[in-house]
Design an enzyme around this catalytic site. Structure first.
Site, PDB file in Angstrom:
ATOM      1  N   ASN A   1       1.256   3.089  -2.651  1.00 23.12           N
ATOM      2  CA  ASN A   1       0.428   4.022  -3.434  1.00 23.12           C
ATOM      3  C   ASN A   1      -0.728   4.550  -2.590  1.00 23.12           C
ATOM      4  OD1 ASN A   1       1.130   4.457  -6.420  1.00 23.12           O
ATOM      5  ND2 ASN A   1       1.552   2.283  -6.112  1.00 23.12           N
TER       6      ASN A   1
ATOM      7  N   ARG B   1     -15.355 -15.915  -9.073  1.00 20.67           N
ATOM      8  CA  ARG B   1     -14.952 -14.518  -9.252  1.00 20.67           C
ATOM      9  C   ARG B   1     -16.180 -13.607  -9.217  1.00 20.67           C
ATOM     10  NH1 ARG B   1      -9.817 -13.104 -10.788  1.00 20.67           N
ATOM     11  NH2 ARG B   1      -8.938 -15.060 -11.443  1.00 20.67           N
TER      12      ARG B   1
ATOM     13  N   GLY C   1       0.775  -1.233   0.000  1.00 25.05           N
ATOM     14  CA  GLY C   1       0.000   0.000   0.000  1.00 25.05           C
ATOM     15  C   GLY C   1       0.801   1.275   0.000  1.00 25.05           C
TER      16      GLY C   1
ATOM     17  N   ILE D   1      -7.934 -10.117 -10.935  1.00 23.43           N
ATOM     18  CA  ILE D   1      -8.579  -9.760 -12.198  1.00 23.43           C
ATOM     19  C   ILE D   1     -10.065  -9.591 -11.922  1.00 23.43           C
ATOM     20  CG2 ILE D   1      -9.168 -10.638 -14.491  1.00 23.43           C
ATOM     21  CD1 ILE D   1      -6.415 -11.970 -14.540  1.00 23.43           C
ATOM     22  N   LEU D   2     -10.620  -8.477 -12.398  1.00 23.61           N
ATOM     23  CA  LEU D   2     -12.024  -8.162 -12.126  1.00 23.61           C
ATOM     24  C   LEU D   2     -12.915  -8.613 -13.281  1.00 23.61           C
ATOM     25  CD1 LEU D   2     -11.176  -4.697 -10.652  1.00 23.61           C
ATOM     26  CD2 LEU D   2     -12.279  -6.553  -9.366  1.00 23.61           C
TER      27      LEU D   2
ATOM     28  N   HIS E   1      -0.363   0.730 -13.400  1.00 22.43           N
ATOM     29  CA  HIS E   1       0.360  -0.454 -13.846  1.00 22.43           C
ATOM     30  C   HIS E   1       1.835  -0.081 -13.988  1.00 22.43           C
ATOM     31  CE1 HIS E   1       0.943  -4.345 -15.669  1.00 22.43           C
ATOM     32  NE2 HIS E   1       1.680  -3.765 -16.599  1.00 22.43           N
TER      33      HIS E   1
ATOM     34  N   LEU F   1      -7.373  -6.904 -19.689  1.00 25.95           N
ATOM     35  CA  LEU F   1      -6.350  -6.620 -18.669  1.00 25.95           C
ATOM     36  C   LEU F   1      -5.336  -5.558 -19.141  1.00 25.95           C
ATOM     37  CD1 LEU F   1      -5.321  -7.617 -15.858  1.00 25.95           C
ATOM     38  CD2 LEU F   1      -3.751  -9.096 -17.145  1.00 25.95           C
TER      39      LEU F   1
HETATM   40  C1  GAR Z   1       2.712  -1.059  -7.665  1.00 25.80           C
HETATM   41  O1  GAR Z   1       3.961  -1.055  -8.292  1.00 25.80           O
HETATM   42  C2  GAR Z   1       1.617  -1.118  -8.722  1.00 25.80           C
HETATM   43  O2  GAR Z   1       1.938  -0.426  -9.890  1.00 25.80           O
HETATM   44  C3  GAR Z   1       1.540  -2.600  -8.970  1.00 25.80           C
HETATM   45  O3  GAR Z   1       1.673  -3.188  -7.703  1.00 25.80           O
HETATM   46  C4  GAR Z   1       2.481  -2.355  -6.883  1.00 25.80           C
HETATM   47  C5  GAR Z   1       1.744  -2.113  -5.585  1.00 25.80           C
HETATM   48  O4  GAR Z   1       2.558  -1.450  -4.687  1.00 25.80           O
HETATM   49  N1  GAR Z   1       0.318  -2.955  -9.600  1.00 25.80           N
HETATM   50  C6  GAR Z   1       0.209  -3.951 -10.474  1.00 25.80           C
HETATM   51  O5  GAR Z   1       1.132  -4.649 -10.793  1.00 25.80           O
HETATM   52  C7  GAR Z   1      -1.176  -4.147 -11.031  1.00 25.80           C
HETATM   53  N2  GAR Z   1      -1.124  -4.977 -12.182  1.00 25.80           N
HETATM   54  P1  GAR Z   1       1.938  -0.765  -3.393  1.00 25.80           P
HETATM   55  O6  GAR Z   1       1.084  -1.827  -2.691  1.00 25.80           O
HETATM   56  O7  GAR Z   1       3.137  -0.422  -2.583  1.00 25.80           O
HETATM   57  O8  GAR Z   1       1.144   0.420  -3.810  1.00 25.80           O
END
Ligand code: GAR
Length: 220
Positions: A21, A72, A19, A99-100, A116, A151
């Site tokens: 982000n 799902r 988390g 995947i949603l 992404h 996706l």
């Molecule tokens: C991030 O790098 C995000 O871009 C990636 O997972 C990580 C989560 O980090 N997302 C994907 O790969 C989605 N396909 P975080 O939990 O530290 O935010």
């Protein structure tokens, strides 16, 4: 209500792990520079660090463990019910590694965001950094996009790139890309919350102007 006033939008942020982000959104919300309230953080995995980050910030948390659902579709129905219970205007996928279903994606069409870790359309799917290194790319990056059923294929909103340095491994590169993710993701969602960003057909409009197919490019 006049044209000048708009109500603050409510966000659901969906996570599966650390988390960082999410933390970038929390930091922006706490300095009143996000233009939105994080109404709920939902994790499909129990006890991940992101849930603690949300709790520490006083944000409601929900865990909907996907392993407890027979399909799902049933899992996604529960997610929709939860997001709607918090009356969220937009859904932010922040490292949400599920995947949603098309039903979920269509339900939140035009208000469902993902980040992404690649310069889409390059490297949809997993192991993006290793694939960029293996291909001897000179740069890597991240893309914020609207989500469509296919996706990692939705219309791009904003991208940021970083150089791939000699001797990089996937972990080092991921850290460099993450720093950019923390800038571009809240920025994109802030535009939406300020009613500046729209998805019309396949076009992304920022301030009523169509963005290029790879989205707005964050300056170095
Ligand atoms: C991030 O790098 C995000 O871009 C990636 O997972 C990580 C989560 O980090 N997302 C994907 O790969 C989605 N396909 P975080 O939990 O530290 O935010």
């Amino acid at each position: 209500m006049t044209a000048e006033t708009h109500t603050e939008k409510k966000l659901a942020i969906l996570i599966s792990g650390s988390g960082t982000n999410l933390q970038a959104f929390i930091d922006r919300m706490q300095t009143n520079s996000l233009g939105a309230e994080i109404a709920v953080v939902i994790s499909n995995r129990p006890e991940v660090k992101g849930l603690q980050r949300a709790a520490d910030a006083g944000i409601a948390t929900e865990t909907i463990d996907h392993t407890g659902f027979a399909s799902r579709e049933l899992f996604d129905e529960q997610l929709i019910e939860c997001i709607n219970r918090y009356q969220c205007d937009a859904v932010v996928l922040a490292g949400f590694m599920r995947i949603l279903t098309p039903q979920f994606v269509n339900h939140f069409h035009g208000r469902l965001f993902n980040i992404h870790p690649s310069l889409l359309p390059k490297y949809p799917g997993l192991h993006t950094h290793q694939r960029a290194i293996d291909n001897r790319d000179k740069e890597a990056g991240a893309t914020v996009h609207f989500v469509v059923p296919e996706l990692d294929a939705g219309p791009a909103i904003i991208q940021a790139s970083v150089p791939i340095e000699p001797g990089d491994n996937a972990e080092l590169l991921a850290q460099r890309v993450l720093q950019k993710e923390h800038i571009i993701y809240p920025q994109a969602v802030q535009w939406f919350c300020e009613d500046r960003l729209q998805l019309t057909n396949d076009n992304v409009l920022l301030d009523n102007r169509a963005l290029p197919k790879t989205g707005f490019l964050l300056a170095e």
